[in-house]
Design an enzyme around this catalytic site. Structure first.
Site, PDB file in Angstrom:
ATOM      1  N   ASN A  52       0.830  -1.199   0.000  1.00 40.90           N
ATOM      2  CA  ASN A  52       0.000   0.000   0.000  1.00 40.90           C
ATOM      3  C   ASN A  52       0.868   1.255   0.000  1.00 40.90           C
ATOM      4  OD1 ASN A  52       0.594  -0.805   2.771  1.00 40.90           O
ATOM      5  ND2 ASN A  52      -0.915   0.704   3.476  1.00 40.90           N
ATOM      6  N   VAL A  53       0.348   2.296  -0.630  1.00 46.78           N
ATOM      7  CA  VAL A  53       1.020   3.589  -0.730  1.00 46.78           C
ATOM      8  C   VAL A  53      -0.014   4.657  -0.375  1.00 46.78           C
ATOM      9  CG1 VAL A  53       2.231   5.212  -2.242  1.00 46.78           C
ATOM     10  CG2 VAL A  53       2.583   2.739  -2.526  1.00 46.78           C
ATOM     11  N   GLU A  54       0.161   5.264   0.778  1.00 44.43           N
ATOM     12  CA  GLU A  54      -0.788   6.279   1.230  1.00 44.43           C
ATOM     13  C   GLU A  54      -0.467   7.642   0.633  1.00 44.43           C
ATOM     14  OE1 GLU A  54      -1.946   4.257   5.500  1.00 44.43           O
ATOM     15  OE2 GLU A  54      -0.752   6.080   5.527  1.00 44.43           O
ATOM     16  N   CYS A  63      -3.892   0.684  -2.926  1.00 46.53           N
ATOM     17  CA  CYS A  63      -3.892  -0.565  -2.163  1.00 46.53           C
ATOM     18  C   CYS A  63      -2.798  -1.491  -2.672  1.00 46.53           C
ATOM     19  CB  CYS A  63      -5.244  -1.258  -2.298  1.00 46.53           C
ATOM     20  SG  CYS A  63      -6.617  -0.295  -1.639  1.00 46.53           S
ATOM     21  N   GLU A  65      -3.136  -4.530  -3.425  1.00 48.41           N
ATOM     22  CA  GLU A  65      -3.698  -5.314  -4.524  1.00 48.41           C
ATOM     23  C   GLU A  65      -3.551  -4.580  -5.853  1.00 48.41           C
ATOM     24  OE1 GLU A  65      -6.142  -6.238  -0.774  1.00 48.41           O
ATOM     25  OE2 GLU A  65      -5.115  -4.509  -1.645  1.00 48.41           O
ATOM     26  N   CYS A  96     -10.397  -5.927   0.812  1.00 46.78           N
ATOM     27  CA  CYS A  96     -11.691  -5.248   0.919  1.00 46.78           C
ATOM     28  C   CYS A  96     -12.536  -5.565  -0.319  1.00 46.78           C
ATOM     29  CB  CYS A  96     -11.485  -3.738   1.059  1.00 46.78           C
ATOM     30  SG  CYS A  96     -10.913  -2.926  -0.461  1.00 46.78           S
ATOM     31  N   CYS A  99     -11.157  -4.262  -3.657  1.00 41.21           N
ATOM     32  CA  CYS A  99     -10.006  -5.023  -4.139  1.00 41.21           C
ATOM     33  C   CYS A  99     -10.397  -6.425  -4.575  1.00 41.21           C
ATOM     34  CB  CYS A  99      -8.909  -5.044  -3.088  1.00 41.21           C
ATOM     35  SG  CYS A  99      -8.119  -3.412  -2.926  1.00 41.21           S
TER      36      CYS A  99
END
Length: 136
Positions: A52-54, A63, A65, A96, A99
């Protein structure tokens, strides 16, 4: 930990999970501190990973995925056959709903996922999914 013996789904789930754990450590999660790593196999045997990369604009998060699917296409395309997602502690977590839809598009009903309750087919974790066939 769910049953992950090498015979389940014809893949070494422990190795696939280890790849997800390794990439989760590289996640960019300065806001939530919730690292996620994902690993998958493509139909030609390629190992694909993503984390993940915020973003400061919270809704613009990528996400793990998404990273897997991007790497699938960036390295030649194909279909996903096996998938696992973990948190920063290395625990298997469930993708989720968004995804799951993304994974369904790239692996179809037969995609195998290591979940918190064992190995499941995509059509078990996203029953009656909407997909490309619904657009024809």
């Amino acid at each position: 930990m769910p049953d992950t013996g090498p015979a389940v789904g014809g893949v070494d789930w422990d190795e696939l999970k280890a790849a997800a754990v390794e990439v989760a450590a590289r996640a960019y999660a300065p806001y939530s501190k919730f690292h996620v790593g994902a690993a998958a196999l493509a139909d030609d045997g390629r190992l694909l990973v993503g984390c993940n990369v915020e973003n400061a604009a919270y809704g613009v998060v990528l996400c793990a995925e998404c990273g897997v699917v991007s790497q699938l296409h960036a390295t030649g395309g194909g279909r996903l056959t096996h998938f696992v997602c973990v948190n920063g502690a290395g625990d298997v977590i469930m993708p989720c709903g968004r995804c799951r839809q993304l994974l369904f598009e790239q692996g179809g009903r037969d995609l195998l996922l290591l979940t918190v309750s064992g190995v499941r087919r995509m059509d078990e974790v996203l029953p009656d999914a909407f997909g490309p066939d619904d657009l024809t």
